[in-house]
Enzyme design. Sequence first.
Site, PDB file in Angstrom:
ATOM      1  N   TYR A  44       0.835  -1.210   0.000  1.00 19.71           N
ATOM      2  CA  TYR A  44       0.000   0.000   0.000  1.00 19.71           C
ATOM      3  C   TYR A  44       0.872   1.264   0.000  1.00 19.71           C
ATOM      4  CZ  TYR A  44      -3.092   3.714   1.592  1.00 19.71           C
ATOM      5  OH  TYR A  44      -3.762   4.901   1.710  1.00 19.71           O
TER       6      TYR A  44
ATOM      7  N   ARG B 122       1.364   6.735  -6.931  1.00 19.05           N
ATOM      8  CA  ARG B 122       0.220   7.638  -7.141  1.00 19.05           C
ATOM      9  C   ARG B 122       0.637   9.078  -6.883  1.00 19.05           C
ATOM     10  NH1 ARG B 122      -5.120   6.919  -3.450  1.00 19.05           N
ATOM     11  NH2 ARG B 122      -3.521   6.906  -1.815  1.00 19.05           N
TER      12      ARG B 122
ATOM     13  N   TYR C 259      -1.046  12.720   7.246  1.00 19.57           N
ATOM     14  CA  TYR C 259      -0.688  11.646   8.167  1.00 19.57           C
ATOM     15  C   TYR C 259       0.795  11.747   8.518  1.00 19.57           C
ATOM     16  CZ  TYR C 259      -4.926   8.653   7.420  1.00 19.57           C
ATOM     17  OH  TYR C 259      -6.180   8.128   7.389  1.00 19.57           O
TER      18      TYR C 259
ATOM     19  N   ARG D  33     -11.510  13.017   2.138  1.00 24.59           N
ATOM     20  CA  ARG D  33     -12.494  12.157   2.828  1.00 24.59           C
ATOM     21  C   ARG D  33     -13.796  12.061   2.048  1.00 24.59           C
ATOM     22  NH1 ARG D  33      -9.373   9.088   6.046  1.00 24.59           N
ATOM     23  NH2 ARG D  33      -7.949  10.402   7.202  1.00 24.59           N
TER      24      ARG D  33
ATOM     25  N   GLU E 271     -14.085  -1.444   6.423  1.00 23.03           N
ATOM     26  CA  GLU E 271     -14.098  -0.070   5.903  1.00 23.03           C
ATOM     27  C   GLU E 271     -15.419   0.123   5.168  1.00 23.03           C
ATOM     28  OE1 GLU E 271     -10.319   1.435   4.220  1.00 23.03           O
ATOM     29  OE2 GLU E 271     -11.491   1.960   2.445  1.00 23.03           O
TER      30      GLU E 271
END
Length: 335
Positions: free
Chosen positions: A148, A155, A205, A218, A322
């Site tokens: 990830y 990305r 983060y 979000r 999730e």
Amino acid sequence: MAECSPLCLATAAADDAEGLLADPTVLAVIRYGEAASFTTPSTPVAFDARDIRIPLHPLTASTALEVWRGTEPVKQYQHGAVILATTSCLSIGQIHLDETAFSDLEAASEYAYQQILQALAAGPHPYLLRLWNYFPAINGRAGELERYQAFCIGRGRAIDGAAHWPTPAATAIGSHAAGLLIYFLAAAQPGRRIENPRQVAADRYPARYGPRQPSFARATAKSWPSSTHLYISGTASIVGHETRHDDVITQLKEALRNFTALVDRAQAEQQTPLPPLTLLKAYVRYPEQMETVHDYLAQHLQPALPFWVLCGDICRTDLLVEIEGLYAEPFGALA
Ligand code: 3EB
């Protein structure tokens, strides 16, 4: 023409897919549990851009089709390795890469996002509103990193040079099939980025979660002439930036609190009421916990709300579940 109602959502039986794809006003038929062939720039892609196959097993196979429909016939085209379907209001598209054709996942992810951004920049709908990312072994190793984290680097590198738009909403889930699959929704005008008051923005983060912060909002709020839609990203049991709880239902309750806080924030930031929640999805890490999650949602969501429970790995090993949601035009009966 009447005000465009650019995207309405419906559910359909799994065996209706071919009939739905024959309708030119259908924008996407999303089916779960199957993997599609890969897209490449060198060979024209044989399949329909609207036929989106997510290799995650749903709890109940009979409710496995999600249908997006617009109000006018779509035009389909291919740009590099991306295949797209477009109306005057929006574009949807997908890219599905064979990871083994790349040196690593980081390179495949960078290429995928470059391809998507180039395809959109060349077309009528440059602004990404919402993306879904699926690839196998999301918690597996990529050298020193987790896969990830490698995905986030690739990305991030692709969008750094290009991101003149608000960061879109997204989902990133581990599948059980080979290939990096990304599908997306884009428009001529940007959406509005919505952040969650209970959570640190993902692109802030702390470094302990990975060398490159995840690039997603979000949620995206998008005003269409017909109404304002809200596209909610994958939402987990994270408060601030930390994972909370270690059992699946307590995590689900925390994720639902995050979801509600986000919707309240989005509603507070705009004048007109949002349409009702039209579809909710839950990704569950362990197959044996899918039924439990399904039962909890069945008891706690509005009775008429369609929801899928899918088996997929969450991007942190300590996350078990999730959820994500779409507030779009209410479900209508499909002709
Ligand atoms: C989180 O809140 C959980 O990397 O695109 C959720 C939604 C998550 C999108 C992404 C990751 C992504 O950090 C993980």
